[in-house]
Design a protein around this motif. Structure first.
Motif, PDB file in Angstrom:
ATOM      1  N   ILE A   1       0.788  -1.324   0.019  1.00  0.00           N
ATOM      2  CA  ILE A   1       0.047   0.094  -0.068  1.00  0.00           C
ATOM      3  C   ILE A   1       0.614   1.175  -0.195  1.00  0.00           C
ATOM      4  N   MET A   2       1.809   1.127   0.845  1.00  0.00           N
ATOM      5  CA  MET A   2       2.759   2.549   0.712  1.00  0.00           C
ATOM      6  C   MET A   2       3.505   2.554  -0.634  1.00  0.00           C
ATOM      7  N   TRP A   3       3.818   1.387  -1.281  1.00  0.00           N
ATOM      8  CA  TRP A   3       4.364   1.481  -2.560  1.00  0.00           C
ATOM      9  C   TRP A   3       3.564   2.109  -3.587  1.00  0.00           C
ATOM     10  N   THR A   4       2.126   1.835  -3.489  1.00  0.00           N
ATOM     11  CA  THR A   4       1.199   2.435  -4.417  1.00  0.00           C
ATOM     12  C   THR A   4       1.204   3.684  -4.095  1.00  0.00           C
ATOM     13  N   LEU A   5       0.888   4.331  -2.717  1.00  0.00           N
ATOM     14  CA  LEU A   5       0.924   5.905  -2.596  1.00  0.00           C
ATOM     15  C   LEU A   5       2.019   6.485  -3.089  1.00  0.00           C
ATOM     16  N   ILE A   6       3.259   5.838  -3.011  1.00  0.00           N
ATOM     17  CA  ILE A   6       4.484   6.598  -3.932  1.00  0.00           C
ATOM     18  C   ILE A   6       4.242   6.480  -5.397  1.00  0.00           C
ATOM     19  N   TYR A   7       3.914   5.483  -6.057  1.00  0.00           N
ATOM     20  CA  TYR A   7       3.907   5.516  -7.498  1.00  0.00           C
ATOM     21  C   TYR A   7       2.753   6.086  -7.974  1.00  0.00           C
ATOM     22  N   ASP A   8       1.637   5.924  -7.330  1.00  0.00           N
ATOM     23  CA  ASP A   8       0.313   6.493  -8.048  1.00  0.00           C
ATOM     24  C   ASP A   8       0.223   8.010  -7.771  1.00  0.00           C
TER      25      ASP A   8
ATOM     26  N   THR B   1      10.952  -2.090 -11.778  1.00  0.00           N
ATOM     27  CA  THR B   1      12.251  -2.190 -11.209  1.00  0.00           C
ATOM     28  C   THR B   1      12.458  -2.461  -9.840  1.00  0.00           C
ATOM     29  N   ILE B   2      11.952  -1.666  -9.093  1.00  0.00           N
ATOM     30  CA  ILE B   2      11.598  -1.800  -7.671  1.00  0.00           C
ATOM     31  C   ILE B   2      10.971  -3.189  -7.459  1.00  0.00           C
ATOM     32  N   GLY B   3       9.853  -3.548  -8.117  1.00  0.00           N
ATOM     33  CA  GLY B   3       9.288  -4.703  -7.639  1.00  0.00           C
ATOM     34  C   GLY B   3       9.901  -6.011  -8.186  1.00  0.00           C
TER      35      GLY B   3
ATOM     36  N   ALA C   1      18.224  -3.171   0.531  1.00  0.00           N
ATOM     37  CA  ALA C   1      18.858  -1.743   0.359  1.00  0.00           C
ATOM     38  C   ALA C   1      18.841  -1.246  -1.267  1.00  0.00           C
ATOM     39  N   ALA C   2      18.941  -2.145  -2.159  1.00  0.00           N
ATOM     40  CA  ALA C   2      18.692  -1.634  -3.512  1.00  0.00           C
ATOM     41  C   ALA C   2      17.398  -1.056  -3.912  1.00  0.00           C
ATOM     42  N   VAL C   3      16.419  -1.323  -3.198  1.00  0.00           N
ATOM     43  CA  VAL C   3      14.769  -0.827  -3.360  1.00  0.00           C
ATOM     44  C   VAL C   3      15.222   0.611  -2.568  1.00  0.00           C
ATOM     45  N   GLY C   4      15.710   0.557  -1.368  1.00  0.00           N
ATOM     46  CA  GLY C   4      15.845   2.035  -0.869  1.00  0.00           C
ATOM     47  C   GLY C   4      16.622   3.066  -1.532  1.00  0.00           C
ATOM     48  N   ALA C   5      17.772   2.572  -2.131  1.00  0.00           N
ATOM     49  CA  ALA C   5      18.475   3.299  -3.076  1.00  0.00           C
ATOM     50  C   ALA C   5      17.789   3.754  -4.402  1.00  0.00           C
ATOM     51  N   HIS C   6      16.935   2.995  -4.954  1.00  0.00           N
ATOM     52  CA  HIS C   6      16.190   3.279  -5.944  1.00  0.00           C
ATOM     53  C   HIS C   6      15.204   4.344  -5.786  1.00  0.00           C
ATOM     54  N   LEU C   7      14.487   4.071  -4.646  1.00  0.00           N
ATOM     55  CA  LEU C   7      13.410   5.073  -3.989  1.00  0.00           C
ATOM     56  C   LEU C   7      14.133   6.310  -3.860  1.00  0.00           C
ATOM     57  N   THR C   8      15.140   6.433  -3.129  1.00  0.00           N
ATOM     58  CA  THR C   8      15.768   7.734  -2.971  1.00  0.00           C
ATOM     59  C   THR C   8      16.055   8.355  -4.129  1.00  0.00           C
ATOM     60  N   HIS C   9      16.676   8.023  -5.151  1.00  0.00           N
ATOM     61  CA  HIS C   9      16.933   8.542  -6.626  1.00  0.00           C
ATOM     62  C   HIS C   9      15.890   8.810  -7.037  1.00  0.00           C
ATOM     63  N   GLN C  10      14.703   8.010  -6.955  1.00  0.00           N
ATOM     64  CA  GLN C  10      13.384   8.242  -7.698  1.00  0.00           C
ATOM     65  C   GLN C  10      13.075   9.730  -7.281  1.00  0.00           C
ATOM     66  N   ILE C  11      12.824   9.667  -5.968  1.00  0.00           N
ATOM     67  CA  ILE C  11      12.377  10.689  -5.348  1.00  0.00           C
ATOM     68  C   ILE C  11      13.024  12.202  -5.444  1.00  0.00           C
ATOM     69  N   TYR C  12      14.141  12.069  -5.149  1.00  0.00           N
ATOM     70  CA  TYR C  12      15.298  13.305  -5.316  1.00  0.00           C
ATOM     71  C   TYR C  12      15.293  13.719  -6.764  1.00  0.00           C
TER      72      TYR C  12
ATOM     73  N   PHE D   1      11.476  -9.044  -5.952  1.00  0.00           N
ATOM     74  CA  PHE D   1      11.169 -10.653  -5.938  1.00  0.00           C
ATOM     75  C   PHE D   1      12.443 -11.313  -5.999  1.00  0.00           C
ATOM     76  N   LEU D   2      13.620 -10.800  -6.980  1.00  0.00           N
ATOM     77  CA  LEU D   2      14.654 -11.452  -6.812  1.00  0.00           C
ATOM     78  C   LEU D   2      15.369 -11.671  -5.684  1.00  0.00           C
ATOM     79  N   GLY D   3      15.213 -10.711  -4.614  1.00  0.00           N
ATOM     80  CA  GLY D   3      15.520 -10.931  -3.248  1.00  0.00           C
ATOM     81  C   GLY D   3      15.103 -11.747  -2.557  1.00  0.00           C
ATOM     82  N   ILE D   4      13.709 -11.809  -2.852  1.00  0.00           N
ATOM     83  CA  ILE D   4      13.023 -13.003  -1.957  1.00  0.00           C
ATOM     84  C   ILE D   4      13.470 -14.273  -2.454  1.00  0.00           C
ATOM     85  N   VAL D   5      13.529 -14.560  -3.868  1.00  0.00           N
ATOM     86  CA  VAL D   5      13.840 -15.954  -4.277  1.00  0.00           C
ATOM     87  C   VAL D   5      15.258 -16.227  -3.984  1.00  0.00           C
ATOM     88  N   LEU D   6      16.365 -15.452  -3.977  1.00  0.00           N
ATOM     89  CA  LEU D   6      17.643 -15.758  -3.764  1.00  0.00           C
ATOM     90  C   LEU D   6      17.749 -15.886  -2.296  1.00  0.00           C
TER      91      LEU D   6
END
Length: 370
Positions: free
Chosen positions: A241-248, A338-340, A308-319, A344-349
């Protein structure tokens, strides 16, 4: 006199022939002249020509354009030409299915494909419902005026018939799941029908979309395990839900001027110039909830590296976001796929790094506990 005319005709033909020879193959001289094309040495074909002279492309929009003409409005009504929405609906399902996999194992590929089919159908149904509700508003917004119902390519009656077909097929997918998941999936239909109306009554329609779009975070787990585990499913659902609030919210900034004129509401209008601060808060909440999911699932290093990669991506996206440039808002919105996929890859690995629960390990743990 006849001789002079013949000479003039010969000179004219010579000039035309030379001009024709200078034109790149496949282009008419008139088009080259009108477009001010560069000399032959500078010309490069933009794409390999396909049938009827059209460039070949595997993009979703090109596939829709190549479909039979009577079918195209229905494919656009489903937004098959813009698959990013399907990805954003599908990815929370993949997170949940992967988290529910047995330690040391890949996620259930059958379930991933089944939920992928369901995501296409339910996203199409949601867009159809949205366009039926918004047909009068869409005509007044430049970005949506060419949608099939607003443009008159499909009647309202045809849209309802098409919606019925999509929901019937989606029901067929749902019936492949266990009884708990069938009931849980059916419960989401109320959200699917009502969320397009939220923009008329609240500045938080993105929250309603988040509740709807992330239902797969609950459904994916129950499809594998038979029921929901609140310690995993609830923080995963919250993070979605938080992710949707960001992108939408980013997406809504494309239409904020038109929305304000016609009386529609959104978090983009609510947050206005404070958008980046709100998005930063949502990002922290998302990452915190995902961290809790990892702890409750005994996740390993690859999962936290993905966070950590998701956090970096969000930081760059918002900045780097420019809320006053619609094209930049669209690019940032699309980048959330890309975030999603990273998560997904992190969960699988991370799951593959876990120790498999073989009979030997089960005996070892039972001996320790006893």
């Amino acid at each position: 006199m006849l001789a002079s005319r013949a000479a003039g005709l010969s000179r004219g033909l010579g000039t035309v022939t030379q001009a024709w020879l200078r034109v790149p193959r496949g282009c008419s001289p008139a088009l080259v002249r009108e477009a001010g094309a560069p000399p032959t040495g500078d010309w490069r074909p933009s794409a390999r020509p396909g049938p009827r002279g059209r460039p070949l492309s595997l993009s979703a929009a090109a596939v829709v354009d190549s479909a039979p003409r009577p079918l195209q409005p229905y494919l656009r009504l489903m937004r098959l030409d813009k698959p990013i929405g399907t990805w954003l609906l599908y990815l929370p399902c993949t997170w949940s299915i992967s988290l529910a996999a047995e330690p040391g194992c890949f996620p259930d590929w059958y379930m991933l494909s089944l939920f992928g089919t369901g995501a296409v159908l339910m996203r199409g149904a949601g867009c159809t419902i949205n366009d039926i509700w918004d047909r009068d508003y869409d005509k007044k917004v430049s970005r949506t005026a060419n949608r099939p119902i607003a443009a008159g390519d499909i009647s309202t009656f045809q849209s309802f018939v098409f919606l019925g077909g999509q929901l019937t097929l989606a029901l067929g997918v749902l019936l492949c799941l266990n009884y708990y998941s069938i009931a849980l999936g059916a419960a989401s239909l109320l959200l699917v029908i009502t969320y397009p109306l939220m923009k008329r009554i609240t500045y938080w329609p993105q929250l309603a979309l988040g509740l709807t779009f992330n239902w797969g975070a609950l459904l994916g787990w129950s499809a594998i395990k038979g029921s929901c585990d609140p310690s995993v499913c609830l923080p995963l659902y919250f993070s979605g839900i938080m992710w949707t609030l960001i992108y939408d919210t980013i997406y809504a900034h494309q239409d904020k001027k038109d929305d304000a004129l016609i009386g529609l509401k959104s978090t983009a209008l609510r947050f206005s110039e404070n958008t980046k601060q709100w998005l930063s808060g949502f990002s922290l909440a998302m990452l915190g909830a995902l961290g809790l999911v990892g702890v409750n699932c005994d996740q390993t290093a690859p999962y936290y590296a993905a966070l950590a990669a998701v956090g970096a991506h969000l930081t760059h996206q918002i900045y780097t976001l420019d809320i006053h440039r619609p094209e930049d808002c669209w690019d940032k919105f699309v980048s959330n796929r890309t975030i999603g996929l990273i998560l997904f890859l992190g969960i699988v690995l991370g799951n593959l790094r876990k120790e498999k629960k073989t009979e030997e390990t089960k005996k070892k743990y039972s001996w320790i506990l006893s």
